[in-house]
Design a protein around this motif. Structure first.
Motif, PDB file in Angstrom:
ATOM      1  N   UNK A  27     -14.612   6.644   5.760  1.00 36.41           N
ATOM      2  CA  UNK A  27     -13.767   5.624   6.385  1.00 36.41           C
ATOM      3  C   UNK A  27     -12.906   6.228   7.485  1.00 36.41           C
ATOM      4  N   UNK A  28     -12.380   7.425   7.229  1.00 42.23           N
ATOM      5  CA  UNK A  28     -11.596   8.112   8.261  1.00 42.23           C
ATOM      6  C   UNK A  28     -12.452   8.332   9.499  1.00 42.23           C
ATOM      7  N   UNK A  29     -13.690   8.805   9.291  1.00 37.57           N
ATOM      8  CA  UNK A  29     -14.587   9.023  10.414  1.00 37.57           C
ATOM      9  C   UNK A  29     -14.868   7.745  11.183  1.00 37.57           C
ATOM     10  N   UNK A  74      -2.739   5.395   6.708  1.00 38.72           N
ATOM     11  CA  UNK A  74      -2.726   5.349   5.230  1.00 38.72           C
ATOM     12  C   UNK A  74      -3.890   6.137   4.640  1.00 38.72           C
ATOM     13  N   UNK A  75      -5.047   6.137   5.324  1.00 41.81           N
ATOM     14  CA  UNK A  75      -6.175   6.933   4.830  1.00 41.81           C
ATOM     15  C   UNK A  75      -5.875   8.429   4.928  1.00 41.81           C
ATOM     16  N   UNK A  76      -5.221   8.843   6.026  1.00 41.92           N
ATOM     17  CA  UNK A  76      -4.801  10.249   6.116  1.00 41.92           C
ATOM     18  C   UNK A  76      -3.874  10.595   4.959  1.00 41.92           C
ATOM     19  N   UNK A 126       0.844  -1.207   0.000  1.00 43.04           N
ATOM     20  CA  UNK A 126       0.000   0.000   0.000  1.00 43.04           C
ATOM     21  C   UNK A 126       0.871   1.246   0.000  1.00 43.04           C
ATOM     22  N   UNK A 127       1.944   1.219   0.784  1.00 47.44           N
ATOM     23  CA  UNK A 127       2.841   2.382   0.845  1.00 47.44           C
ATOM     24  C   UNK A 127       3.485   2.654  -0.501  1.00 47.44           C
TER      25      UNK A 127
END
Length: 421
Positions: free
Chosen positions: A141-143, A109-111, A61-62
């Motif tokens: 998703x962050x929330x 990762x979402x941030x 993912x990174x």
């Protein structure tokens, strides 16, 4: 006896039919297809990494996030669909595969993905809003992940993200606030309010955070005293004070933005702003002045022919009085100086019999837009065909006068069909 599947149905690409090919054959097809589809190959590599453990998936993912953050090449219209699907697949992998075993790593990762939105969006024209929709889901998703964690650290992280990109967060904050607690929103609000980078452009964001905390004082503090003299602003603040049980303060705010009395050459006082008037009526109710609230509702209805005001007034009356009040409202609408306004109220109520009588009595005044005439005629045609016919004829004549012959012909044909029926 179950029906045997046809040859054609067995050739359709469905999960059930693909199972018949067997795992080995499907794996061969996927590997061959992935050689010509970079986004598919990347997805398969990530899925394989996920099977080896969260740390291996995080590494893949990174790599993809790094590529999205640094790539500058434009995405053509031919590539747009695949590109959006690739970003969505990355979001799904983070949320579905990484968040379970490693929620903190997934949130980080979402941030990072949200932080790259501006650069990613700059590479393509998002004509259909599909990429924006993906980032809307990222914000949700962050929330969701913030809601699972500590409010203090989560609020601090949200505040830092907003401070880094206030313009972007102006459009993505609502999905997050719909998930997090008032405590987390409060932490973010306090930190942003004290941030040295804060400017006036941050006020709408601070206002939404204050709303999410349920803190009426914090919400009010985002407006200047001069702004509170605006009726619509005063109404917003007053309604929040009323919700907090602070009726006296709400009344003072509303009085500070009340319509001015007639002065000088003016013979009529200024009409109240609809939002202010609604808040004023709510304040009268909350203050126990129910008769005054009813009087204000009726006065508002007489001035505006608002169906909402009339309904609020009528439903608070005892039996029999409500029927009499309804009829009084119908009579006022039927005699209103503006034909369209009066008829609109009767049609929206609905009071079709009264509307038909108004049309028959004042048909010469009918100057209606074609769409309104057609919609209302459709409602009237079964029980009151004569009134529907007259509406269509008047609208057709108006269309002819403005040389809109296509509309004129359509309305005339509808009127003739109604006559034939």
């Amino acid at each position: 006896m179950p029906k045997r599947p046809t040859v054609a149905s067995l050739k359709k690409v469905t999960p059930e039919n693909l199972e018949r090919l067997g795992v080995e054959r499907l794996a061969q097809i996927l590997a061959q297809t992935a050689d010509g589809r970079p986004e598919l190959k990347r997805r398969l590599r990530m899925e394989l990494a996920a099977e080896q453990g969260a740390e291996h998936l995080a590494l893949e993912i990174d790599k993809r996030l790094g590529s999205l953050e640094t790539s500058k090449g434009k995405v053509s219209w031919r590539q747009r669909g695949a590109f959006v699907r690739d970003v969505e697949a990355l979001r799904v992998l983070i949320v579905d595969r990484l968040a379970g075993p490693e929620p903190d790593a997934a949130l980080a990762r979402l941030w990072q993905l949200i932080g790259a939105q501006r650069r990613i969006a700059g590479r393509m024209r998002d004509k259909d809003g599909s990429l924006a929709a993906v980032f809307g889901r990222v914000a949700e998703d962050v929330g969701t992940l913030l809601a699972r964690g500590d409010s203090t650290s989560g609020g601090a992280a949200l505040a830092e993200a907003i401070a880094a990109d206030p313009l972007g967060w102006a459009t993505r904050l609502e999905p997050v606030l719909g998930k997090v607690s008032p405590e987390l929103a409060h932490v973010a609000l306090v930190r942003l309010s004290a941030d040295a980078r804060a400017t006036a452009s941050w006020l709408p964001i601070l206002r939404r955070l204050a709303d999410a905390t349920g803190d009426a004082n914090a919400y009010r503090a985002t407006f200047t005293e001069q702004a509170l003299k605006d009726p619509s602003v005063a109404a917003e603040v007053a309604m929040r004070l009323l919700a907090a049980g602070r009726a006296d303060e709400a009344g003072r705010v509303l009085e500070g933005a009340a319509p001015k009395a007639a002065t000088g050459l003016s013979r009529r006082p200024a009409e109240p702003d609809p939002e202010w008037e609604g808040a004023w009526i709510a304040w009268l109710e909350a203050s126990g002045r129910r008769d005054d609230a009813q009087a204000a509702r009726w006065a508002s209805f007489e001035r505006t022919l608002s169906a909402e005001r009339a309904r609020d007034y009528v439903r608070r009356l005892p039996d029999f009085d409500d029927v009499e009040a309804e009829q009084k409202a119908f009579d006022l609408a039927a005699a209103h100086r503006d034909f369209e306004t009066g008829l609109r109220f009767l049609m929206e109520w609905p009071a079709l019999a009264e509307a038909a009588r108004m049309i028959q009595a004042r048909g010469e005044e009918a100057q209606l837009p074609a769409d309104a005439a057609e919609a209302w005629a459709a409602k009237l045609r079964v029980r009151f065909p004569d009134a529907a016919h007259l509406l269509l004829r008047k609208a057709a004549a108006a269309a002819f006068r403005r040389r809109d012959f296509a509309t004129c012909d359509r309305l005339t044909a509808e009127a003739e069909a109604l006559s034939a029926d």
